[in-house]
Design an enzyme around this catalytic site. Sequence first.
Site, PDB file in Angstrom:
ATOM      1  N   GLY A  73      24.345  10.447 -13.554  1.00 53.76           N
ATOM      2  CA  GLY A  73      24.223  11.489 -14.564  1.00 53.76           C
ATOM      3  C   GLY A  73      23.502  12.729 -14.064  1.00 53.76           C
ATOM      4  O   GLY A  73      22.742  12.695 -13.105  1.00 53.76           O
ATOM      5  N   GLY A  74      23.743  13.838 -14.767  1.00 49.65           N
ATOM      6  CA  GLY A  74      23.102  15.101 -14.432  1.00 49.65           C
ATOM      7  C   GLY A  74      24.126  16.171 -14.134  1.00 49.65           C
ATOM      8  O   GLY A  74      25.331  15.925 -14.088  1.00 49.65           O
ATOM      9  N   TYR A 141      20.621  23.176  -7.346  1.00 47.10           N
ATOM     10  CA  TYR A 141      21.244  21.851  -7.437  1.00 47.10           C
ATOM     11  C   TYR A 141      20.869  21.003  -6.222  1.00 47.10           C
ATOM     12  O   TYR A 141      20.483  19.837  -6.354  1.00 47.10           O
ATOM     13  CB  TYR A 141      22.770  22.010  -7.528  1.00 47.10           C
ATOM     14  CG  TYR A 141      23.536  20.728  -7.351  1.00 47.10           C
ATOM     15  CD1 TYR A 141      23.493  19.729  -8.324  1.00 47.10           C
ATOM     16  CD2 TYR A 141      24.317  20.500  -6.218  1.00 47.10           C
ATOM     17  CE1 TYR A 141      24.201  18.546  -8.171  1.00 47.10           C
ATOM     18  CE2 TYR A 141      25.031  19.328  -6.055  1.00 47.10           C
ATOM     19  CZ  TYR A 141      24.965  18.353  -7.024  1.00 47.10           C
ATOM     20  OH  TYR A 141      25.654  17.183  -6.868  1.00 47.10           O
TER      21      TYR A 141
END
Length: 264
Positions: A73-74, A141
């Site tokens: 997730g993310g 990121y």
Amino acid sequence: MTQRILITGAAGGIGTLLRPRLRRPGRVLRLLDIAPLPPPQPGEAVELVHGSLTDPEVMDAACRDVDAVLHLGGYSRENSWRETLSVNIDGTHTVLEAARAAGVGRVVLASSNHAAGFREVADAGPGGLPADSPPRPDTYYGVSKAAIEALGSLYHSRFGMDVVCVRIGSCFERPADVRALSLWMSPDDGARLFEACLAHPAPGYRVVWGVSANTRQVCSPTEAAELGYLPEDDAERFAAELPPGEQHRYLGGPFTTTPLGIPN
């Protein structure tokens, strides 16, 4: 005995690709996402959890009676610093803390080549860039992926949790461009790698590359092979179908010139 695996981000691209490939007799996949998840198919042993990985109560409940966590997730692309910090970094801390409190002994963290995006491809050498090459992130990121690797190391060293960080290259049904001919991981190989991460008796803490057996490999296969990962696919079979292009100087390719903090 039933094995229960929690997959965060199960509605995302990689989660969707892995869902059918990780089905096994005697295994239940507990799928968590804030986005809608497709309902179970006949005979599919899944448990659907709707909620955010940033919510401690949601994660505490999701980790109960779980044998391992695959944390996918993310945000998977560049985003604002505030959102990247909240979801990718703080969210991973929430996942790890819930797993620790529930006594989950193994967590596999989806890292990325962008944690080392400013590593030069020319430095790969005959053996490829080592999987544990020190971080050289190319974006916020990438910073978040370097941070979750550090969190994984901390939770292993402090609490004895087995943590494998997979620096994923590019996991799609087929490579999108010339750069991906080096970094592609087929969905089938992705399932093989995650199975190896789950099956190894005592991985401890380690970082591995998530790539297939590509002819144009720039990433070391050694570390993942030590887990028992045997990739079978090669991006080269798609090479003739791709538009002309050149390998980027840096591992992170176009991410190294992406404006920081602008969602893409």
